[in-house]
Design a protein around this motif. Structure first.
Motif, PDB file in Angstrom:
ATOM      1  N   UNK A  64      88.867   0.595 -44.004  1.00 21.82           N
ATOM      2  CA  UNK A  64      89.427   1.221 -42.807  1.00 21.82           C
ATOM      3  C   UNK A  64      89.904   0.159 -41.822  1.00 21.82           C
ATOM      4  N   UNK A  65      89.139  -0.901 -41.706  1.00 24.92           N
ATOM      5  CA  UNK A  65      89.528  -1.994 -40.813  1.00 24.92           C
ATOM      6  C   UNK A  65      90.845  -2.612 -41.279  1.00 24.92           C
ATOM      7  N   UNK A  66      90.986  -2.834 -42.575  1.00 23.65           N
ATOM      8  CA  UNK A  66      92.219  -3.420 -43.105  1.00 23.65           C
ATOM      9  C   UNK A  66      93.401  -2.470 -42.927  1.00 23.65           C
ATOM     10  N   UNK A  67      93.170  -1.173 -43.134  1.00 21.34           N
ATOM     11  CA  UNK A  67      94.252  -0.188 -43.008  1.00 21.34           C
ATOM     12  C   UNK A  67      94.782  -0.089 -41.583  1.00 21.34           C
ATOM     13  N   UNK A  91      89.287  10.539 -50.693  1.00 22.93           N
ATOM     14  CA  UNK A  91      88.800  11.644 -49.852  1.00 22.93           C
ATOM     15  C   UNK A  91      88.115  11.136 -48.589  1.00 22.93           C
ATOM     16  N   UNK A  92      87.340  10.045 -48.730  1.00 20.53           N
ATOM     17  CA  UNK A  92      86.650   9.478 -47.571  1.00 20.53           C
ATOM     18  C   UNK A  92      87.636   8.859 -46.583  1.00 20.53           C
ATOM     19  N   UNK A  93      88.586   8.105 -47.089  1.00 16.59           N
ATOM     20  CA  UNK A  93      89.545   7.425 -46.214  1.00 16.59           C
ATOM     21  C   UNK A  93      90.490   8.405 -45.529  1.00 16.59           C
ATOM     22  N   UNK A  94      90.764   9.516 -46.214  1.00 15.36           N
ATOM     23  CA  UNK A  94      91.690  10.512 -45.659  1.00 15.36           C
ATOM     24  C   UNK A  94      91.173  11.111 -44.357  1.00 15.36           C
ATOM     25  N   UNK A  95      89.850  11.093 -44.170  1.00 13.80           N
ATOM     26  CA  UNK A  95      89.271  11.647 -42.947  1.00 13.80           C
ATOM     27  C   UNK A  95      89.721  10.863 -41.723  1.00 13.80           C
ATOM     28  N   UNK A  96      89.816   9.549 -41.857  1.00 12.07           N
ATOM     29  CA  UNK A  96      90.214   8.699 -40.735  1.00 12.07           C
ATOM     30  C   UNK A  96      91.674   8.287 -40.803  1.00 12.07           C
ATOM     31  N   UNK A  97      92.252   8.368 -42.006  1.00 14.57           N
ATOM     32  CA  UNK A  97      93.641   7.946 -42.198  1.00 14.57           C
ATOM     33  C   UNK A  97      94.412   9.048 -42.925  1.00 14.57           C
ATOM     34  N   UNK A 137     102.267  -9.559 -58.775  1.00 12.43           N
ATOM     35  CA  UNK A 137     102.716  -8.238 -58.361  1.00 12.43           C
ATOM     36  C   UNK A 137     103.570  -8.325 -57.099  1.00 12.43           C
ATOM     37  N   UNK A 138     104.644  -7.546 -57.086  1.00 11.73           N
ATOM     38  CA  UNK A 138     105.530  -7.465 -55.924  1.00 11.73           C
ATOM     39  C   UNK A 138     105.205  -6.171 -55.185  1.00 11.73           C
ATOM     40  N   UNK A 139     104.836  -6.275 -53.931  1.00  5.40           N
ATOM     41  CA  UNK A 139     104.440  -5.104 -53.151  1.00  5.40           C
ATOM     42  C   UNK A 139     105.186  -5.090 -51.825  1.00  5.40           C
ATOM     43  N   UNK A 140     105.341  -3.901 -51.222  1.00  6.09           N
ATOM     44  CA  UNK A 140     105.930  -3.835 -49.881  1.00  6.09           C
ATOM     45  C   UNK A 140     104.996  -4.484 -48.868  1.00  6.09           C
ATOM     46  N   UNK A 141     105.531  -4.839 -47.717  1.00  9.14           N
ATOM     47  CA  UNK A 141     104.716  -5.526 -46.717  1.00  9.14           C
ATOM     48  C   UNK A 141     103.581  -4.652 -46.200  1.00  9.14           C
ATOM     49  N   UNK A 142     103.856  -3.387 -45.986  1.00  8.82           N
ATOM     50  CA  UNK A 142     102.870  -2.507 -45.355  1.00  8.82           C
ATOM     51  C   UNK A 142     101.976  -1.821 -46.388  1.00  8.82           C
ATOM     52  N   UNK A 143     101.150  -2.627 -47.047  1.00  6.50           N
ATOM     53  CA  UNK A 143     100.157  -2.082 -47.965  1.00  6.50           C
ATOM     54  C   UNK A 143      98.949  -3.005 -47.971  1.00  6.50           C
ATOM     55  N   UNK A 144      97.785  -2.434 -48.208  1.00  8.81           N
ATOM     56  CA  UNK A 144      96.553  -3.211 -48.340  1.00  8.81           C
ATOM     57  C   UNK A 144      96.255  -3.372 -49.824  1.00  8.81           C
ATOM     58  N   UNK A 145      96.113  -4.594 -50.278  1.00  7.18           N
ATOM     59  CA  UNK A 145      95.752  -4.836 -51.675  1.00  7.18           C
ATOM     60  C   UNK A 145      94.228  -4.785 -51.817  1.00  7.18           C
ATOM     61  N   UNK A 280      87.311  -5.569 -35.076  1.00  5.76           N
ATOM     62  CA  UNK A 280      86.619  -4.282 -35.000  1.00  5.76           C
ATOM     63  C   UNK A 280      85.230  -4.485 -35.572  1.00  5.76           C
ATOM     64  N   UNK A 281      84.290  -3.774 -35.065  1.00  7.89           N
ATOM     65  CA  UNK A 281      82.924  -3.877 -35.571  1.00  7.89           C
ATOM     66  C   UNK A 281      82.764  -2.979 -36.788  1.00  7.89           C
ATOM     67  N   UNK A 282      82.234  -3.548 -37.868  1.00  4.37           N
ATOM     68  CA  UNK A 282      81.988  -2.769 -39.078  1.00  4.37           C
ATOM     69  C   UNK A 282      80.556  -2.262 -39.043  1.00  4.37           C
ATOM     70  N   UNK A 283      80.425  -0.977 -39.098  1.00  4.06           N
ATOM     71  CA  UNK A 283      79.099  -0.372 -39.100  1.00  4.06           C
ATOM     72  C   UNK A 283      78.654  -0.181 -40.533  1.00  4.06           C
ATOM     73  N   UNK A 284      77.487  -0.684 -40.867  1.00  6.19           N
ATOM     74  CA  UNK A 284      76.952  -0.515 -42.214  1.00  6.19           C
ATOM     75  C   UNK A 284      76.207   0.813 -42.274  1.00  6.19           C
TER      76      UNK A 284
END
Length: 285
Positions: A64-67, A91-97, A137-145, A280-284
């Motif tokens: 989420x921090x990277x996104x 499914x988990x990431x879709x909640x925030x993104x 791999x060739x990827x667009x700029x706006x993506x998280x690997x 950003x603070x990562x909460x464990x």
């Protein structure tokens, strides 16, 4: 505390923390001649462990921090195997993104699994249908690997190329590993022999996979061998930072961390481009 209890604690600490030398031996899964049905059995097993064990949940705050560093949420997953826990992670990431999109890729793509995930997600999870080299791999700029349990497959030279490629494309990159290069983790790999035999029916095996598990236990052997070698190949924190520093960097911010899990901790290494404005603070969880 008795002398015996203290001795046992000291032994446990030694087994869990003493880092062995890195040895880059072969893994069956990496061999181009390794039979397709055996490779699919290994990747399906790893996907099941990653999913049922709930390890994927520990990656959500980091991803989420990277996104948040890119305008639209998109992930390009490298070395996807059979898809792992991507559907649950989605499914988990879709909640925030909301509207997140994930693209799967692999040098040996499991197209049946990839297509099933694409269908289940109504196209929100898609894939590259041709063999994809994570170094090139060739990827667009706006993506998280992302790489899940995969960086250890690569030699230091190739791992450095993976980081450099991300930098060249201005992509955030996050790699995750579970196993560590410790004596404890080496011995831990032997539990995969009985576990793989127990969980095989849940991976929807073909008849050849059944024979190679119960009649001639080739699959349990390959899983255990690859697990041991994976541990011996896994990069330490110091080695990861050395690889990152050897890249032609453009102000990337590199972070290494560990998140706890009841079964085994998960480590991550993340590189963010300089457009990242604040921590950003990562909460464990």
């Amino acid at each position: 505390m008795s002398i015996l209890q203290k001795a046992l604690i000291d032994i446990d600490h030694f087994l869990r923390t003493t880092m062995l030398s890195r040895i880059h031996l072969f893994e069956w899964e990496d061999l181009s001649t390794f039979p397709h049905f055996l490779r699919d059995a290994l990747t399906s097993y790893l996907s099941l462990v990653w999913t049922v064990g709930g390890f994927y949940k520990k990656t959500v705050p980091i991803l989420s921090k990277a996104l948040k560093t890119i305008p639209t949420p998109h992930i390009t997953d490298l070395c996807s195997g059979s898809g792992g826990a991507i559907p649950l992670l989605f499914n988990e990431l879709q909640k925030e993104h909301p509207g997140i999109h994930i693209t799967l890729s692999d040098q040996y793509p499991n197209l049946d699994s990839f297509q099933a995930l694409k269908t289940q997600s109504d196209g929100a999870i898609d894939y590259r249908d041709l063999p994809t080299d994570a170094r090139l791999i060739d990827t667009p700029e706006n993506t998280v690997r992302t790489m899940f349990l995969a960086l250890h497959h690569f030699s230091p030279e190739d791992a450095q190329k993976i980081f450099q490629s991300s930098i060249n494309h201005n992509n955030p990159i996050v790699v995750f590993e579970i196993q560590q290069r410790t004596i404890f983790d080496i011995f831990l790999m032997f539990v995969h022999i009985p576990i793989s035999m127990l969980v095989l029916p849940f991976t929807k095996p073909c008849w050849k996979q059944v024979l190679c598990t119960y009649l001639i236990p080739i699959i349990p052997f390959c899983i255990t061998w690859d697990g041991i070698i994976s541990s011996l190949r896994t990069y330490s924190k110091k080695e990861l930072f050395t690889l990152a520093k050897s890249c032609k960097d453009h102000g990337y911010q590199w972070t290494h961390g560990t998140v706890s899990h009841p079964l085994h901790s998960v480590t991550y290494f993340m590189g963010l481009p300089p457009r990242q404005k604040k921590e950003d603070t990562i909460q464990e969880g």
